[in-house]
Design a protein around this motif. Sequence first.
Motif, PDB file in Angstrom:
ATOM      1  N   UNK A 219       0.835  -1.095  -0.130  1.00  0.00           N
ATOM      2  CA  UNK A 219      -0.295   0.401  -0.374  1.00  0.00           C
ATOM      3  C   UNK A 219       0.739   1.151  -0.028  1.00  0.00           C
ATOM      4  N   UNK A 220       2.109   0.968   0.531  1.00  0.00           N
ATOM      5  CA  UNK A 220       3.030   2.188   1.157  1.00  0.00           C
ATOM      6  C   UNK A 220       3.242   2.435  -0.673  1.00  0.00           C
ATOM      7  N   UNK A 221       3.952   1.885  -1.340  1.00  0.00           N
ATOM      8  CA  UNK A 221       4.114   1.999  -2.611  1.00  0.00           C
ATOM      9  C   UNK A 221       3.546   2.163  -3.688  1.00  0.00           C
ATOM     10  N   UNK A 222       2.464   1.938  -3.330  1.00  0.00           N
ATOM     11  CA  UNK A 222       1.134   2.176  -4.176  1.00  0.00           C
ATOM     12  C   UNK A 222       0.786   3.597  -4.358  1.00  0.00           C
ATOM     13  N   UNK A 223       0.384   4.212  -2.935  1.00  0.00           N
ATOM     14  CA  UNK A 223       0.151   5.209  -2.709  1.00  0.00           C
ATOM     15  C   UNK A 223       1.109   6.832  -2.454  1.00  0.00           C
ATOM     16  N   UNK A 224       2.066   5.715  -2.816  1.00  0.00           N
ATOM     17  CA  UNK A 224       3.301   6.482  -1.803  1.00  0.00           C
ATOM     18  C   UNK A 224       3.270   7.226  -0.756  1.00  0.00           C
ATOM     19  N   UNK A 226       4.660   6.649   3.390  1.00  0.00           N
ATOM     20  CA  UNK A 226       5.051   6.142   4.173  1.00  0.00           C
ATOM     21  C   UNK A 226       4.458   5.398   6.038  1.00  0.00           C
ATOM     22  N   UNK A 227       3.959   6.229   5.977  1.00  0.00           N
ATOM     23  CA  UNK A 227       2.885   5.589   6.903  1.00  0.00           C
ATOM     24  C   UNK A 227       2.249   4.433   6.897  1.00  0.00           C
ATOM     25  N   UNK A 228       1.506   4.881   5.490  1.00  0.00           N
ATOM     26  CA  UNK A 228       1.012   3.092   5.488  1.00  0.00           C
ATOM     27  C   UNK A 228       2.436   1.794   5.767  1.00  0.00           C
ATOM     28  N   UNK A 229       3.138   1.882   5.756  1.00  0.00           N
ATOM     29  CA  UNK A 229       4.566   0.975   6.497  1.00  0.00           C
ATOM     30  C   UNK A 229       3.574   0.339   7.854  1.00  0.00           C
ATOM     31  N   UNK A 230       3.593   1.687   8.519  1.00  0.00           N
ATOM     32  CA  UNK A 230       2.995   1.507  10.318  1.00  0.00           C
ATOM     33  C   UNK A 230       1.730   0.291  10.117  1.00  0.00           C
ATOM     34  N   UNK A 231       0.701   0.718   9.077  1.00  0.00           N
ATOM     35  CA  UNK A 231      -0.771   0.384   9.302  1.00  0.00           C
ATOM     36  C   UNK A 231      -0.459  -1.302   8.839  1.00  0.00           C
TER      37      UNK A 231
END
Length: 264
Positions: A219-224, A226-231
């Motif tokens: 998701x982090x790669x798709x949305x660009x 970084x906070x999605x990495x935590x989720x």
Amino acid sequence: MSGAAAPTADFTVLIPARLASTRLPDKPLADIGGLPMVVRVARQAARSGAARVVVAADHPRILEACATHGVKAVATRADHPSGSDRLAEACALLGLAGDDIVVNVQGDEPLIDPALIDAVAALLPARPEASMGTAAHAIHSLADYANPNVVKVVLDGRGLAHYFSRASIPHARDHAGAAWWEPGHPGMPAGYAPLRHVGIYSYRAAFLQAFPALPPAPTEAVEALEQLRALWHGHRIAVHVADAAPGPGVDTPEDLARVRALLG
């Protein structure tokens, strides 16, 4: 900023400062009313309840500017891929304990509200289940809601982030293309509006140092974002909902001119 809670524990503000910028060369050193921008950010942050404010710099010129104006700074590597990597190194250099609270204030926010810093710092002592804290405010403009450069966040009932996205979330199925949060849209919950994410974060130092080692999320790669990495890895992010939008940041020459005009 009204409604901001006072922090319940000491915290450190870290300001990542990287000299290179594609849209605004030497951005941390841009002159705003006779002071380098990074110094203005540090002075604003010092008006919060922070125990200390430290710039994490990647270049000797930033360190020199900070020293000239009495701002504490540490030298970090120039090859960090992200601001969180730079802050993780700064935590180690400062010898912060694992439970110490760190607030990441971006180096291009010379108008940052000290009360917002305090509110984000207060999240983690009050929310032990969260690994990170951040902020958001209500969106009022349909243009902002549709703009992919405006990051949106959806919360659960406890004020924890469900998801961050550049898409228009939450999506009102029966009111697509409309400002569904305004009065006159039947079936929509009264007083509920989409939220714009504000790029300020709080962390416990141990989590901040571990975060860069977490595998990047799809998701982090798709949305660009970084906070999605935590989720993705099961960490929770507590969100302070501010009453109003923060002052404008500086990302382009036009932004710089606007902030210079505001500060006279």
